[in-house]
Scaffold this active site. Structure first.
Site, PDB file in Angstrom:
ATOM      1  N   ARG A   1      -7.740   5.613  -2.959  1.00 12.40           N
ATOM      2  CA  ARG A   1      -8.317   7.263  -3.065  1.00 12.40           C
ATOM      3  C   ARG A   1      -7.500   7.842  -3.032  1.00 12.40           C
ATOM      4  NH1 ARG A   1     -12.509   4.532  -0.723  1.00 12.40           N
ATOM      5  NH2 ARG A   1     -11.528   4.939   0.772  1.00 12.40           N
TER       6      ARG A   1
ATOM      7  N   GLU B   1     -10.331  -2.304   9.488  1.00 11.58           N
ATOM      8  CA  GLU B   1     -11.381  -1.730   9.933  1.00 11.58           C
ATOM      9  C   GLU B   1     -12.791  -2.598   9.549  1.00 11.58           C
ATOM     10  OE1 GLU B   1     -12.983   2.026   9.655  1.00 11.58           O
ATOM     11  OE2 GLU B   1     -14.285   1.970  10.965  1.00 11.58           O
TER      12      GLU B   1
HETATM   13  P1  AMP Z   1      -6.984   2.026   7.962  1.00  9.38           P
HETATM   14  O1  AMP Z   1      -6.041   0.264   7.432  1.00  9.38           O
HETATM   15  O2  AMP Z   1      -7.957   1.130   9.213  1.00  9.38           O
HETATM   16  O3  AMP Z   1      -6.189   2.709   8.887  1.00  9.38           O
HETATM   17  O4  AMP Z   1      -8.074   1.781   7.205  1.00  9.38           O
HETATM   18  C1  AMP Z   1      -7.487   2.697   6.244  1.00  9.38           C
HETATM   19  C2  AMP Z   1      -7.764   2.685   4.820  1.00  9.38           C
HETATM   20  O5  AMP Z   1      -9.505   2.098   4.330  1.00  9.38           O
HETATM   21  C3  AMP Z   1      -7.994   4.110   3.957  1.00  9.38           C
HETATM   22  O6  AMP Z   1      -7.430   3.614   2.301  1.00  9.38           O
HETATM   23  C4  AMP Z   1      -9.480   4.774   3.493  1.00  9.38           C
HETATM   24  O7  AMP Z   1     -10.000   4.522   2.313  1.00  9.38           O
HETATM   25  C5  AMP Z   1     -10.218   3.296   4.406  1.00  9.38           C
HETATM   26  N1  AMP Z   1     -10.792   3.098   5.148  1.00  9.38           N
HETATM   27  C6  AMP Z   1     -11.931   2.599   6.294  1.00  9.38           C
HETATM   28  N2  AMP Z   1     -11.778   3.179   6.843  1.00  9.38           N
HETATM   29  C7  AMP Z   1     -12.951   4.323   6.327  1.00  9.38           C
HETATM   30  C8  AMP Z   1     -13.675   5.574   6.938  1.00  9.38           C
HETATM   31  N3  AMP Z   1     -14.324   4.793   7.766  1.00  9.38           N
HETATM   32  N4  AMP Z   1     -14.199   6.432   5.447  1.00  9.38           N
HETATM   33  C9  AMP Z   1     -13.766   5.777   4.919  1.00  9.38           C
HETATM   34  N5  AMP Z   1     -12.481   5.764   4.099  1.00  9.38           N
HETATM   35  C10 AMP Z   1     -12.069   4.382   5.020  1.00  9.38           C
END
Ligand code: AMP
Length: 173
Positions: free
Chosen positions: A61, A98
């Site tokens: 995205r 996450e």
């Molecule tokens: P992080 O590395 O934990 O900051 O996760 C970020 C990546 O995971 C990004 O590419 C987001 O698109 C996706 N992502 C993580 N959690 C979510 C969420 N709750 N909703 C949408 N996308 C998420």
């Protein structure tokens, strides 16, 4: 368009892709012409002041608005991709998400030494993705001049992973 109005274009999808995760779906925002233009313009306004040479977007995205930002600012666009997708020599980083674990790769020649790099993704969650991308770009000799998101999940404290970087998000939950 303010953050409250933009929030109405973001769909919460509970238990996706796993139980307990509330997925922030930006597809309704992207599909709405006024919101798409507004979000691009506001992010570009923030990014422009950092004078980037290149926008570095995270699969998948981060490619959408990342490319729009690059076009608007007259920058190049570089893609951080999942393993095995880039055809040439790569550098790679693995990090915790996450939900689960992930790896991303950059082409080894994607960032010119000294290039001013603006990193973009749709959501800042735990910060692992953005941190890994910043580290890869820095490893290739880039200077990270900003890290820009549409959405920040403040309760996950992703900014802690990005300490020392200039971080911006349009909407915080
Ligand atoms: P992080 O590395 O934990 O900051 O996760 C970020 C990546 O995971 C990004 O590419 C987001 O698109 C996706 N992502 C993580 N959690 C979510 C969420 N709750 N909703 C949408 N996308 C998420």
């Amino acid at each position: 368009m303010g953050a409250d109005e933009l929030k109405t274009k973001i769909r919460d999808v509970p238990d996706f892709p796993e139980p307990g995760i509330v997925f922030k779906d930006i597809m309704p925002l992207l599909a709405d012409p006024a919101s798409l233009r507004d979000v691009t313009d506001v992010l570009a306004g923030w990014a422009e002041q950092r004078q980037p040479d290149v926008i570095l977007g995270a699969e998948a995205r981060g490619f959408i608005l990342g490319a729009a930002l690059a076009y608007k600012l007259g920058c190049g666009f570089v893609a951080a991709r999942r393993p095995g997708k880039l055809p040439w020599k790569t550098v790679s980083a693995t990090y915790a998400l996450e939900y689960g674990e992930n790896s991303l790769e950059l082409h080894a020649d994607a960032i010119a030494s000294g290039a001013r790099v603006l990193v973009h993704d749709d959501v800042l969650a735990t910060g692992g993705t953005a941190r890994a991308i910043c580290d890869l770009a820095a490893q290739l000799g880039g200077e990270i001049v900003g890290v820009a998101f549409v959405i920040e999940l403040g309760f996950l404290e992703g900014r802690k992973q990005l300490e020392g970087y200039d971080v911006h998000s349009l909407i915080t939950y």
